[in-house]
Design an enzyme around this catalytic site. Structure first.
Site, short mmCIF file in Angstrom:
data_model
loop_
_atom_site.label_atom_id
_atom_site.label_comp_id
_atom_site.label_asym_id
_atom_site.label_seq_id
_atom_site.Cartn_x
_atom_site.Cartn_y
_atom_site.Cartn_z
N CYS A 23 37.84 35.35 2.56
CA CYS A 23 39.05 35.79 1.85
C CYS A 23 38.64 36.80 0.78
O CYS A 23 37.53 37.34 0.86
CB CYS A 23 39.83 34.61 1.29
SG CYS A 23 38.97 33.65 0.02
N ARG B 190 41.58 30.49 -0.58
CA ARG B 190 41.82 30.26 0.85
C ARG B 190 40.57 29.91 1.65
O ARG B 190 40.58 28.93 2.41
CB ARG B 190 42.50 31.50 1.46
CG ARG B 190 43.91 31.73 0.96
CD ARG B 190 44.41 33.12 1.29
NE ARG B 190 43.62 34.15 0.62
CZ ARG B 190 43.78 35.44 0.78
NH1 ARG B 190 44.68 35.89 1.63
NH2 ARG B 190 43.05 36.31 0.10
N ASP C 111 48.40 34.18 -0.01
CA ASP C 111 47.37 33.90 -1.02
C ASP C 111 47.94 33.01 -2.13
O ASP C 111 48.76 33.47 -2.94
CB ASP C 111 46.85 35.21 -1.60
CG ASP C 111 45.57 34.99 -2.38
OD1 ASP C 111 45.31 33.84 -2.79
OD2 ASP C 111 44.83 35.97 -2.58
#
Ligand code: 4NP
Length: 150
Positions: free
Chosen positions: A7, A13, A123
């Protein structure tokens, strides 16, 4: 098989994805290795975001010992599968690749769950939707395991 989650910051994440997949690997006794990295290096050396630690703890996963690091050229050779969270991560990783073999390793993670759509994992750093992201990544990891084991 060695799998790398990618990420932007490697504090939300991809650490969640790593923790979720590690738990499933243990439960299914798969001989797989997982790690996670960021494309930015902005949080190098840091633990995951407290909100990510809390949301994964709520489903029995401890990601608190993970440490953020930036992706390296060696990662592109060492790992067999590289899973990115959004199109920006995907393009950043593809642009680091030097060979077609390296490029072939890179996939949008959600394409295992929703093939061909190149959808982003939202996100939670910005949206604060950590529980939703844990659930989405859990579903995506089930689909990934199914694809790789059947
Ligand atoms: P991640 O989320 O890429 O899922 O770890 C982010 C973490 C940090 C920042 C952005 C996104 N940041 O701007 O520092």
């Amino acid at each position: 098989m060695k799998i790398l989650m990618v990420c932007l910051g490697n504090i939300c994440r991809s650490p969640i994805a790593q923790g979720v997949l590690e738990k499933k690997i243990r439960e299914k006794k798969l001989d797989w290795i997982v790690d996670s990295v960021g494309t930015s290096g902005w949080h190098d050396g840091e633990a995951p975001d407290d909100r990510a630690i809390k949301a994964t703890k709520a489903v029995g996963i401890d990601i608190s010992k993970q440490i953020s690091r930036k992706i390296t050229p060696d990662d592109l050779d060492y790992f067999d599968v590289i899973l990115t969270m959004d199109s920006s991560n995907y393009l950043d990783v593809i642009n680091l690749c030097k060979t077609p073999l390296q490029k072939d390793k890179v996939s949008h993670m959600l394409n295992f769950l929703r093939p061909g759509r190149n959808e982003a994992v939202p996100d939670p750093y910005y949206h604060d939707n950590f529980a939703e992201v844990v659930e989405l990544l859990d579903d995506a990891m089930d689909a990934f395991i199914l694809a790789k084991t059947s």
